[in-house]
Design a protein around this motif. Structure first.
Motif, short mmCIF file in Angstrom:
data_model
loop_
_atom_site.label_atom_id
_atom_site.label_comp_id
_atom_site.label_asym_id
_atom_site.label_seq_id
_atom_site.Cartn_x
_atom_site.Cartn_y
_atom_site.Cartn_z
N SER A 20 0.85 -1.20 0.00
CA SER A 20 0.00 0.00 0.00
C SER A 20 0.87 1.23 0.00
N PHE A 21 0.33 2.29 -0.56
CA PHE A 21 0.97 3.60 -0.52
C PHE A 21 0.03 4.53 0.22
N GLY A 22 0.44 4.98 1.39
CA GLY A 22 -0.47 5.77 2.20
C GLY A 22 -1.71 4.93 2.47
N GLN A 25 -4.50 0.81 -1.18
CA GLN A 25 -4.10 -0.60 -1.23
C GLN A 25 -3.86 -0.97 -2.70
N VAL A 26 -2.62 -1.24 -3.05
CA VAL A 26 -2.26 -1.53 -4.45
C VAL A 26 -2.24 -3.04 -4.71
N LEU A 27 -1.75 -3.82 -3.75
CA LEU A 27 -1.77 -5.29 -3.85
C LEU A 27 -2.30 -5.85 -2.54
N GLY A 44 -4.42 -8.33 -16.50
CA GLY A 44 -5.45 -7.66 -15.73
C GLY A 44 -5.65 -6.25 -16.24
N PRO A 45 -6.74 -5.61 -15.85
CA PRO A 45 -7.03 -4.27 -16.34
C PRO A 45 -5.96 -3.25 -15.93
N ASN A 46 -5.99 -2.09 -16.56
CA ASN A 46 -5.08 -1.00 -16.18
C ASN A 46 -5.25 -0.72 -14.69
N GLY A 47 -4.11 -0.55 -14.02
CA GLY A 47 -4.15 -0.22 -12.60
C GLY A 47 -4.38 -1.42 -11.70
N ALA A 48 -4.38 -2.64 -12.27
CA ALA A 48 -4.63 -3.84 -11.45
C ALA A 48 -3.49 -4.12 -10.47
N GLY A 49 -2.30 -3.60 -10.78
CA GLY A 49 -1.16 -3.82 -9.88
C GLY A 49 -0.06 -4.68 -10.47
N LYS A 50 -0.08 -4.89 -11.77
CA LYS A 50 0.88 -5.82 -12.41
C LYS A 50 2.32 -5.29 -12.29
N THR A 51 2.50 -4.02 -12.68
CA THR A 51 3.86 -3.45 -12.59
C THR A 51 4.30 -3.34 -11.13
N SER A 52 3.37 -3.00 -10.26
CA SER A 52 3.71 -2.92 -8.83
C SER A 52 4.15 -4.29 -8.30
N PHE A 53 3.50 -5.34 -8.80
CA PHE A 53 3.90 -6.70 -8.41
C PHE A 53 5.33 -6.97 -8.87
N ILE A 60 12.14 -2.97 -5.96
CA ILE A 60 11.94 -1.51 -6.12
C ILE A 60 10.92 -1.03 -5.09
N TYR A 61 9.88 -1.84 -4.88
CA TYR A 61 8.89 -1.55 -3.85
C TYR A 61 9.05 -2.56 -2.71
N ALA A 62 8.90 -2.08 -1.48
CA ALA A 62 8.94 -2.96 -0.32
C ALA A 62 7.50 -3.33 0.05
N PHE A 92 11.41 -3.09 -19.16
CA PHE A 92 10.42 -2.09 -18.76
C PHE A 92 9.42 -1.83 -19.88
N GLN A 93 8.33 -1.12 -19.51
CA GLN A 93 7.27 -0.85 -20.50
C GLN A 93 7.79 -0.04 -21.67
N HIS A 94 8.69 0.91 -21.39
CA HIS A 94 9.19 1.78 -22.47
C HIS A 94 10.62 1.38 -22.81
N ASP A 184 7.85 -6.55 -18.89
CA ASP A 184 6.69 -5.68 -18.68
C ASP A 184 6.21 -5.13 -20.02
N GLU A 185 5.09 -5.64 -20.48
CA GLU A 185 4.46 -5.24 -21.75
C GLU A 185 5.44 -5.23 -22.92
N PRO A 186 6.04 -6.38 -23.21
CA PRO A 186 7.03 -6.41 -24.30
C PRO A 186 6.43 -6.11 -25.67
N GLU A 216 1.28 -8.38 -19.93
CA GLU A 216 0.96 -8.00 -21.31
C GLU A 216 -0.54 -7.77 -21.45
N HIS A 217 -0.90 -6.79 -22.30
CA HIS A 217 -2.30 -6.57 -22.64
C HIS A 217 -2.68 -7.26 -23.95
N ASP A 218 -1.68 -7.68 -24.73
CA ASP A 218 -1.97 -8.34 -26.00
C ASP A 218 -2.36 -9.79 -25.71
N1 LIG Z 1 4.73 4.69 -6.31
C1 LIG Z 1 3.39 4.73 -6.25
N2 LIG Z 1 2.76 5.59 -5.45
C2 LIG Z 1 1.40 5.62 -5.36
N3 LIG Z 1 0.59 4.80 -6.09
C3 LIG Z 1 1.19 3.92 -6.92
C4 LIG Z 1 2.60 3.83 -7.06
N4 LIG Z 1 2.88 2.86 -7.97
C5 LIG Z 1 1.70 2.37 -8.37
N5 LIG Z 1 0.69 3.02 -7.75
C6 LIG Z 1 -0.75 2.78 -7.95
O1 LIG Z 1 -0.96 1.39 -7.90
C7 LIG Z 1 -2.00 1.00 -8.78
C8 LIG Z 1 -1.51 -0.12 -9.67
O2 LIG Z 1 -0.58 0.43 -10.61
P1 LIG Z 1 0.28 -0.52 -11.56
O3 LIG Z 1 1.10 0.39 -12.44
O4 LIG Z 1 0.99 -1.52 -10.76
O5 LIG Z 1 -0.86 -1.20 -12.41
P2 LIG Z 1 -0.74 -2.05 -13.74
O6 LIG Z 1 -1.62 -3.24 -13.57
O7 LIG Z 1 0.68 -2.30 -14.08
O8 LIG Z 1 -1.39 -1.04 -14.80
P3 LIG Z 1 -1.10 -0.87 -16.39
O9 LIG Z 1 -1.68 -2.07 -17.08
O10 LIG Z 1 -1.87 0.40 -16.72
O11 LIG Z 1 0.37 -0.71 -16.58
C9 LIG Z 1 -2.42 2.26 -9.54
O12 LIG Z 1 -3.57 2.78 -8.94
C10 LIG Z 1 -1.24 3.17 -9.34
O13 LIG Z 1 -1.63 4.53 -9.37
#
Ligand SMILES: Nc1ncnc2c1ncn2[C@@H]1O[C@H](COP(=O)(O)OP(=O)(O)OP(=O)(O)O)[C@@H](O)[C@H]1O
Length: 262
Positions: A20-22, A25-27, A44-53, A60-62, A92-94, A184-186, A216-218
């Protein structure tokens, strides 16, 4: 330097991982096992937490809670450079290649964790640097060859189309022979022919010693290359299974796959 090594063919186990950030809850309580020898999809959909995972896996994230373990080693408290030294690698994505360097030189940067003196040393015109540079170039050419793009070794990134740049990035990620490779999204920004070439390259990377995870979204690419798929939705694990099982899961269709046809 750590004496610990991850033996071949070890799965990566994630247990109760939360982030979580503040107050956000991200995961939430993610538990899963990523197998060596398989290609695992994470969708999963945008914002599902894939990159955070991915960021939790690489350090990178604790995570706020939960454990990450591989080969009997607890990883969740290790900093990113220690995990890289244990064999974690990612793209990375880019596309992030250095424009001044050739493709082979960009790939050589991926040998940082194996270099005695660091990759910069290998670029300096000193005898030890020259020897290391020759060894690293041979390894870089091997990685490019493995992906079928050795012919672009001496090109610069600006001369190449996105599909080749993406494969070059993957070559940089595999040149150090990682145990865990996170992509990440190759396929982002690639056309259908480039995506087909990417799929063929990913299948060639499948190896008993490698945990390979693709975000991947494809969906055509994911369904084509993956042995197993995990589906995230708003930070929670929604479903998992073979491509056929995931495609047939009504909840997955409702929150994610249904969008694909719209
Ligand atoms: N450093 C951060 N600080 C605050 N919120 C964050 C941080 N990193 C990610 N988030 C939030 O965590 C949620 C998940 O983001 P994440 O990028 O992991 O999703 P994703 O599944 O990879 O999305 P996408 O498919 O669009 O790349 C989002 O709501 C994002 O705003």
């Amino acid at each position: 330097m750590s004496a610990a090594v991850i033996q071949h063919a070890e799965p990566l186990r994630v247990d109760g991982l939360s982030l979580s950030f503040g107050g956000i809850q991200v995961l939430s309580d993610i538990s899963l096992r990523l197998e060596a020898g398989e290609i695992t999809g994470l969708i999963g959909p945008n914002g599902a937490g894939k990159t955070s995972f991915f960021n939790c896996l690489t350090g990178i994230y604790a995570p706020t809670q939960g454990g990450i373990e591989m080969g009997g080693l607890r990883l969740e408290a290790l900093p990113p450079f220690r995990r890289a030294a244990l064999g974690f690698s990612r793209s990375f994505q880019h596309v992030a290649l250095c424009p001044e360097l050739t493709i082979a030189e960009n790939v050589m940067i991926g040998l940082d964790r194996l270099s005695r003196a660091g990759w910069l040393h290998a670029f300096l015109p000193l005898p030890a640097g020259r020897k290391e540079r020759a060894r690293n170039r041979a390894l870089a050419l091997g990685a490019l060859e493995r992906l079928g793009i050795a012919q672009v070794a001496d090109s610069r990134p600006a001369e190449l189309p996105p599909g080749l740049l993406r494969l070059a990035e993957i070559a940089r990620a595999i040149v150090g022979e990682p145990r865990v490779l996170l992509l990440d999204e190759p396929a982002a920004g690639l056309n259908s022919i480039e995506t087909r070439d990417l799929a063929a390259a990913l299948k060639k990377l499948r190896s008993p010693d490698l945990v390979l995870v693709v975000v991947e979204h494809d969906m055509d690419l994911i369904m084509d290359v993956c042995d197993r798929i995990f589906v995230l939705n708003v930070g929670r694990l929604l479903a998992s299974g073979t491509p056929a099982q995931v495609r047939a899961n009504p909840e997955v269709v409702k929150v994610y796959l249904g969008d694909e046809d719209e």
